[in-house]
Design a protein around this motif. Structure first.
Motif, PDB file in Angstrom:
ATOM      1  N   ASP A   1       0.832  -1.196   0.000  1.00  0.00           N
ATOM      2  CA  ASP A   1       0.000   0.000   0.000  1.00  0.00           C
ATOM      3  C   ASP A   1       0.871   1.252   0.000  1.00  0.00           C
ATOM      4  OD1 ASP A   1      -2.217  -1.582   0.077  1.00  0.00           O
ATOM      5  OD2 ASP A   1      -2.503  -1.420   2.247  1.00  0.00           O
ATOM      6  N   SER A   2       0.542   2.210  -0.855  1.00  0.00           N
ATOM      7  CA  SER A   2       1.256   3.478  -0.909  1.00  0.00           C
ATOM      8  C   SER A   2       0.685   4.428   0.140  1.00  0.00           C
ATOM      9  CB  SER A   2       1.105   4.107  -2.296  1.00  0.00           C
ATOM     10  OG  SER A   2      -0.257   4.443  -2.535  1.00  0.00           O
ATOM     11  N   ASN A   3       1.412   5.533   0.392  1.00  0.00           N
ATOM     12  CA  ASN A   3       0.907   6.530   1.333  1.00  0.00           C
ATOM     13  C   ASN A   3      -0.373   7.158   0.811  1.00  0.00           C
ATOM     14  OD1 ASN A   3       1.421   8.205   3.828  1.00  0.00           O
ATOM     15  ND2 ASN A   3       1.320   9.832   2.291  1.00  0.00           N
ATOM     16  N   ALA A   4      -0.466   7.333  -0.512  1.00  0.00           N
ATOM     17  CA  ALA A   4      -1.681   7.907  -1.096  1.00  0.00           C
ATOM     18  C   ALA A   4      -2.877   6.998  -0.831  1.00  0.00           C
ATOM     19  CB  ALA A   4      -1.495   8.117  -2.592  1.00  0.00           C
ATOM     20  N   PHE A   5      -2.661   5.688  -0.918  1.00  0.00           N
ATOM     21  CA  PHE A   5      -3.731   4.736  -0.620  1.00  0.00           C
ATOM     22  C   PHE A   5      -4.161   4.864   0.841  1.00  0.00           C
ATOM     23  CE2 PHE A   5      -5.200   0.676   1.035  1.00  0.00           C
ATOM     24  CZ  PHE A   5      -6.174   0.315   0.113  1.00  0.00           C
ATOM     25  N   LEU A   6      -3.187   5.007   1.739  1.00  0.00           N
ATOM     26  CA  LEU A   6      -3.489   5.123   3.166  1.00  0.00           C
ATOM     27  C   LEU A   6      -4.320   6.375   3.444  1.00  0.00           C
ATOM     28  CD1 LEU A   6      -3.055   4.108   6.071  1.00  0.00           C
ATOM     29  CD2 LEU A   6      -0.960   5.472   6.132  1.00  0.00           C
ATOM     30  N   VAL A   7      -3.950   7.492   2.824  1.00  0.00           N
ATOM     31  CA  VAL A   7      -4.697   8.735   3.028  1.00  0.00           C
ATOM     32  C   VAL A   7      -6.122   8.592   2.494  1.00  0.00           C
ATOM     33  CG1 VAL A   7      -4.829  11.176   2.373  1.00  0.00           C
ATOM     34  CG2 VAL A   7      -2.638  10.181   3.038  1.00  0.00           C
ATOM     35  N   GLY A   8      -6.247   7.958   1.325  1.00  0.00           N
ATOM     36  CA  GLY A   8      -7.574   7.736   0.764  1.00  0.00           C
ATOM     37  C   GLY A   8      -8.421   6.849   1.656  1.00  0.00           C
TER      38      GLY A   8
END
Length: 305
Positions: free
Chosen positions: A90-97
């Motif tokens: 999981d990318s950081n962008a995925f985590l924020v989403g």
């Protein structure tokens, strides 16, 4: 300015007023497209509530919209991921989403229990360490749950406030079930779908984060959103016999954090459904033959500048 006074039935207050003076138009819930073809009341008991880990663990036995999308793009990639030959991260962008989904759809209590927000402070600068630094990673590991840096948490809060302030989005999200799971046999396959939100009357509501709303319709096609939502609609229909309307709530993850709402046209969903079912038939063939093509076996012609 004095306190406004309302006359008559307060339930007739509009969701929003557009224009000014003679051009003003009051918009009520029944005027919005989201109520077009709405159901008389979807029985949410069709849905299962389960942790995300449980849902993902059952992916080995159930086809999801994400897996089908990977198969459409490259059967060989689908097969390698199915066999665990390609690790997912999981990318950081995925985590924020994901954090935005939880706060917007499941509420602050769930958000604060599922995510740790903050991070260690750099004593030399007085500012938080970046999320990619060793100090932050060690701090995050000690929390025992996904962690969001202060800057990313501020973005999540902005997105949540934007969706809350959008009248049409709130009309869709004022009642319903978040993260409900449906399973059914569809297209000859055991399938599952984890839906962001189902409103018993307005149908399926999918929450998306994006860079700019201006290009969202292009992004929706690029990321196969019609196919994803058509899959959701079909699994629900297979589970309970109802064909639900579908809406998208999209919110920007950068300034000015605008929110927009789209009703997905039934004709578009029907076309995506046909493409999904053709792919599911091809998937059955690959499983029977053990052959997993790349999609680039034949010679192609390059004829565009």
């Amino acid at each position: 300015m004095g306190t406004p006074r309302f006359h008559g039935d307060i339930r007739r207050l509009p969701l929003v007023s557009l224009g000014q003076g003679d051009y003003r138009r009051d918009i009520h819930p029944e005027d919005i497209d989201m109520n077009h073809a709405a159901t008389d009341g979807f029985d949410v008991r069709v849905l299962v509530r389960e942790p995300a880990e449980t849902y993902h663990a059952k992916a080995k036995d159930n086809l999801s919209s994400h897996a089908l999308s990977e198969f459409r793009r490259c059967p060989l990639l689908y097969r390698k991921k199915q066999l665990g030959l390609i690790p997912t991260k999981d990318s950081n962008a995925f985590l924020v989403g994901r954090a935005a989904h939880v706060l917007i759809l499941e509420g602050r209590e769930r958000y604060e229990s599922e995510f740790a927000v903050g991070g260690p402070i750099n004593p030399k600068t007085g500012l938080p360490f970046g999320s990619a630094t060793k100090a932050f990673i060690e701090w995050a590991t000690q929390r025992g749950r996904p962690t969001i840096a202060d800057g990313d948490a501020a973005i999540v809060e902005e997105m949540a406030a934007s969706v809350k302030a959008h009248a049409a989005a709130q009309a869709l999200l004022q009642e319903g079930v978040a993260e409900g799971v449906a399973r059914a046999c569809y297209g000859g396959h055991a399938c599952q779908a984890r839906l962001d939100w189902i409103n018993p009357r307005a149908g399926i509501v999918d929450l998306k984060t994006c860079d700019r709303l201006d290009s969202f319709e292009f992004d929706a096609r690029a990321f196969d959103y019609p196919h994803q939502l058509a899959f959701y609609r079909s699994v629900i229909e297979a589970a309970c016999g109802e064909e639900l309307p579908v809406h998208i709530v999209a919110v920007e993850k950068r300034e000015p954090f605008r929110t927009g709402v789209w009703r997905v046209a039934p004709a578009l969903l029907d076309a995506a459904r046909r493409a999904n079912e053709a792919a599911m038939e091809a998937l059955s063939h690959c499983r029977e033959t053990g052959e997993w093509p790349t999609g680039f076996e034949s010679v192609r012609t390059l004829d565009r500048m």
